[in-house]
Design a protein around this motif. Structure first.
Motif, mmCIF file in Angstrom:
data_model
loop_
_atom_site.group_PDB
_atom_site.id
_atom_site.type_symbol
_atom_site.label_atom_id
_atom_site.label_comp_id
_atom_site.label_asym_id
_atom_site.label_seq_id
_atom_site.Cartn_x
_atom_site.Cartn_y
_atom_site.Cartn_z
ATOM 1 N N GLY A 1 2.338 0.477 2.084
ATOM 2 C CA GLY A 1 0.932 0.816 1.876
ATOM 3 C C GLY A 1 0.015 -0.267 2.415
ATOM 4 O O GLY A 1 -1.039 0.015 3.007
ATOM 5 N N LEU A 2 0.387 -1.534 2.219
ATOM 6 C CA LEU A 2 -0.368 -2.660 2.771
ATOM 7 C C LEU A 2 -0.389 -2.594 4.290
ATOM 8 O O LEU A 2 -1.450 -2.725 4.921
ATOM 9 N N ARG B 1 1.438 2.269 -3.586
ATOM 10 C CA ARG B 1 0.761 2.324 -2.282
ATOM 11 C C ARG B 1 -0.717 1.972 -2.425
ATOM 12 O O ARG B 1 -1.309 1.383 -1.514
ATOM 13 N N GLU B 2 -1.323 2.337 -3.559
ATOM 14 C CA GLU B 2 -2.739 2.038 -3.772
ATOM 15 C C GLU B 2 -2.961 0.547 -3.998
ATOM 16 O O GLU B 2 -3.970 -0.017 -3.553
ATOM 17 N N THR C 1 -3.029 -0.961 -0.648
ATOM 18 C CA THR C 1 -4.338 -0.769 -0.004
ATOM 19 C C THR C 1 -5.359 -1.775 -0.520
ATOM 20 O O THR C 1 -6.129 -2.368 0.248
ATOM 21 N N SER D 1 -2.640 0.156 5.659
ATOM 22 C CA SER D 1 -4.062 -0.158 5.546
ATOM 23 C C SER D 1 -4.482 -1.265 6.506
ATOM 24 O O SER D 1 -5.577 -1.228 7.068
ATOM 25 N N ALA E 1 -4.687 -5.187 0.895
ATOM 26 C CA ALA E 1 -5.081 -5.250 2.309
ATOM 27 C C ALA E 1 -6.568 -5.554 2.436
ATOM 28 O O ALA E 1 -6.985 -6.319 3.321
ATOM 29 N N GLY E 2 -7.370 -4.974 1.557
ATOM 30 C CA GLY E 2 -8.803 -5.234 1.599
ATOM 31 C C GLY E 2 -9.123 -6.699 1.329
ATOM 32 O O GLY E 2 -9.997 -7.291 1.987
ATOM 33 N N CYS F 1 4.803 -0.482 -1.879
ATOM 34 C CA CYS F 1 3.549 -1.230 -1.910
ATOM 35 C C CYS F 1 3.330 -1.949 -0.581
ATOM 36 O O CYS F 1 2.220 -1.964 -0.025
#
Length: 426
Positions: A341-342, A289-290, A293, A345, A296-297, A338
Motif C-alpha cells: 500500500g505504501l 493498505r490504508e 497510504t 501510494s 506515504a503521505g 501495508c
C-alpha cells in the motif's frame, strides 16, 4: 555522509530491523527483571512464541535455584532447556496439543502455598497456544471462532476480549488457580498499548472486560458463532476475575520488552548511521493498505518540506494493522500488504526506501518476516509480469515481493514485540 542508494538503504533497513529484534531478546534482558528468590518452590509456566527461550534464559539466570514446570510455544519455536518442559502447539489457529498444554499448565499451579513462587512467562501468541475452552465448549468451537476473528478485521484487543470469555485459563483465571502462591509474570508485549489484559489474553491479570463487551464485538463484525458459543456468551454464567479480586492480590506483572523499547533501539541505530529518526508511535492500527497510504503521505512531506523531520530521516512505527479479506483467499501478511500500500501510494517516488516486518519472524501465515521496497518496486514488479495494484486489491502482496526477491526471511526470532516499520527518506 552516506551515499543513499538501493544497496546502502537495504543494508540500513535490515540493521534497523535487527536492532529492534535484538532489543527484545530474552537471553539478554530477562535476568534484569527477576524477583527475589522464594523460600518455597519455584514453579514455571508460560505460553507464547518466546516462551521456550524465556524459560532457557530463566534457567541461565538462576542456575542454583531448583525449579520445574512447563511452557508451550509455537511449532518450530522450541529452545533447549534443562529443567522446564517445553511443549509445542499450533498458532494462530489452536489445536489439540495446545488444549492439552493449557490443561497441564492449569493443573501445575494448583495446590501451592504462600511460600511458593509461580513465574509466568508470557509473550505474543499465548492466547492461541492455550485454547482451554470454558465448560460446555469444545476445541472445535474455539477454532471456528478464532478463524472468524482473524478474517473479520477485528483488532487484536477486540479478539482478546472475545477469547477471554470463551476460556478456562485466560482473563485472570490462571492467576486465580495459582492462589495463594506469589505470582510474578514476565511478559513481552506484542499488542498496541501494552495492555497486560490483551497480551496472550491476560491469563495472569484481572479482566476489565465483560461478557456484554464480547457480545458487542461479535455483533459489530457480524461474526457467525457456533450455537454453543452463542449460548455461552448469552448465559454469562461465570465472569472472569475483575480488578480487586482477592485471588489476584499476590500477582505482579513485569513487562521486560515492548514495541516502544524496540523502536527506541532502532532509533539509536539510525543515529549511528547518520539518519534522523522520528518515532511516529508504537501502537498504529487500522486497515493495512490504508496505513501504508497514510505513511506515504508523511514520507512525501519529509521529502518535499523537511517536515515533520529533516532529511536524511527514518520514520519508525510499530503496532498491529489488520487485513479484512472479505472472502478473498489472500497470500501474504499484514506487513507486506501495508508495505505494498505504501509503494502504491508513493508511485515510484525517488529517494524513499522502506521495510516492514513482524518481529517474531512470521508475517501472518508467511514464512518470511516481511518485505522491503525501493523506489522502483512497482516498475520491477510490472516487468516481472505481476500487476502490483491488482495484487494489492486481491490481498496477494506475497506474490509481488516473492517475485522480486524482496521478502525478509529470518526464521523464528523467538521474541515478538509486534510489527516494525522503517521508512528511509534520503
Amino acid at each position: 555522509m552516506t551515499d543513499w542508494n538501493d544497496s546502502t538503504a537495504r543494508a540500513a533497513l535490515r540493521r534497523l530491523f535487527d536492532a529492534a529484534v535484538r532489543s527484545a531478546d530474552p537471553r539478554a534482558i530477562l535476568k534484569d527483571f527477576l524477583p527475589e528468590r522464594p523460600r518455597g518452590r519455584v514453579v514455571v509456566v508460560g505460553a507464547g512464541k518466546s516462551a521456550a527461550v524465556m524459560a532457557a534464559a530463566l534457567e541461565d539466570a538462576w542456575p542454583e535455584v531448583p525449579m520445574g514446570g512447563l511452557v508451550v510455544t509455537r511449532y518450530g519455536h522450541a529452545y533447549p532447556t534443562r529443567h522446564i518442559e517445553v511443549l509445542e502447539a499450533s498458532h494462530p489457529v489452536p489445536d489439540a496439543a495446545g488444549e492439552a498444554a493449557a490443561r497441564r499448565i492449569l493443573e501445575t499451579v494448583q495446590g501451592l502455598t504462600e511460600d511458593d513462587l509461580v513465574l509466568a512467562l508470557i509473550s505474543g501468541g499465548g492466547s492461541a497456544l492455550m485454547p482451554l475452552a470454558a465448560p460446555g465448549l469444545t476445541l472445535a468451537d474455539k477454532q471456528a471462532v478464532n478463524r472468524a476473528l482473524l478474517a473479520c478485521g477485528a483488532t487484536i484487543n477486540e479478539m482478546n476480549v472475545v477469547r477471554r470469555h470463551l476460556s478456562a485459563i485466560k482473563g485472570g483465571r490462571l492467576a486465580a488457580a495459582a492462589h495463594p502462591a506469589r505470582l510474578v509474570t514476565l511478559a513481552i508485549s506484542d499488542v498496541p498499548g501494552d495492555d497486560p489484559a490483551a497480551i496472550a489474553s491476560g491469563p495472569t491479570v484481572p479482566d476489565p472486560s465483560t461478557f456484554e463487551d464480547a457480545r458487542r464485538i461479535v455483533a459489530r463484525y457480524g461474526i457467525e458463532l457456533p450455537a454453543p458459543v452463542r449460548a455461552h456468551l448469552e448465559a454469562a454464567a461465570e465472569e472472569t476475575p475483575k480488578p480487586g479480586d482477592p485471588r489476584l492480590t499476590h500477582a505482579e506483572y513485569r513487562l521486560i520488552a515492548t514495541p516502544l523499547m524496540a523502536l527506541q533501539a532502532a532509533a539509536g541505530e539510525a543515529e549511528a548511521m547518520g539518519l534522523i529518526p522520528l518515532i511516529l508511535g508504537d501502537a498504529l492500527e487500522g486497515e493495512a493498505r490504508e496505513v501504508g497510504t497514510l505513511l506515504a503521505g508523511i514520507a512525501r512531506s519529509v521529502a518535499a518540506h523537511g517536515h515533520p523531520v529533516p532529511r536524511p530521516a527514518v520514520l519508525l512505527s510499530g503496532g498491529e494493522t489488520t487485513v479484512t479479506l472479505g472472502g478473498a483467499k489472500g497470500a501474504g501478511g499484514r506487513n507486506s500488504e501495508c508495505l505494498l500500500g505504501l509503494a502504491a501510494s508513493l508511485a515510484g517516488h525517488p529517494g524513499i526506501w522502506a521495510l516492514m516486518g513482524d518481529t517474531d519472524g512470521i508475517d501472518g501465515a508467511m514464512d518470511s518476516a516481511g518485505a522491503l521496497i525501493t523506489p522502483d518496486t512497482l516498475a520491477r514488479s510490472r516487468t516481472s509480469g505481476t500487476d502490483p495494484i491488482a495484487a494489492l486489491h486481491a490481498h496477494r502482496s506475497q506474490d509481488v515481493f516473492q517475485a522480486l526477491g524482496d521478502l525478509i526471511t529470518t526464521g523464528p526470532t523467538l521474541t515478538n514485540v509486534n510489527d516494525f516499520r522503517a521508512i528511509i527518506i534520503a
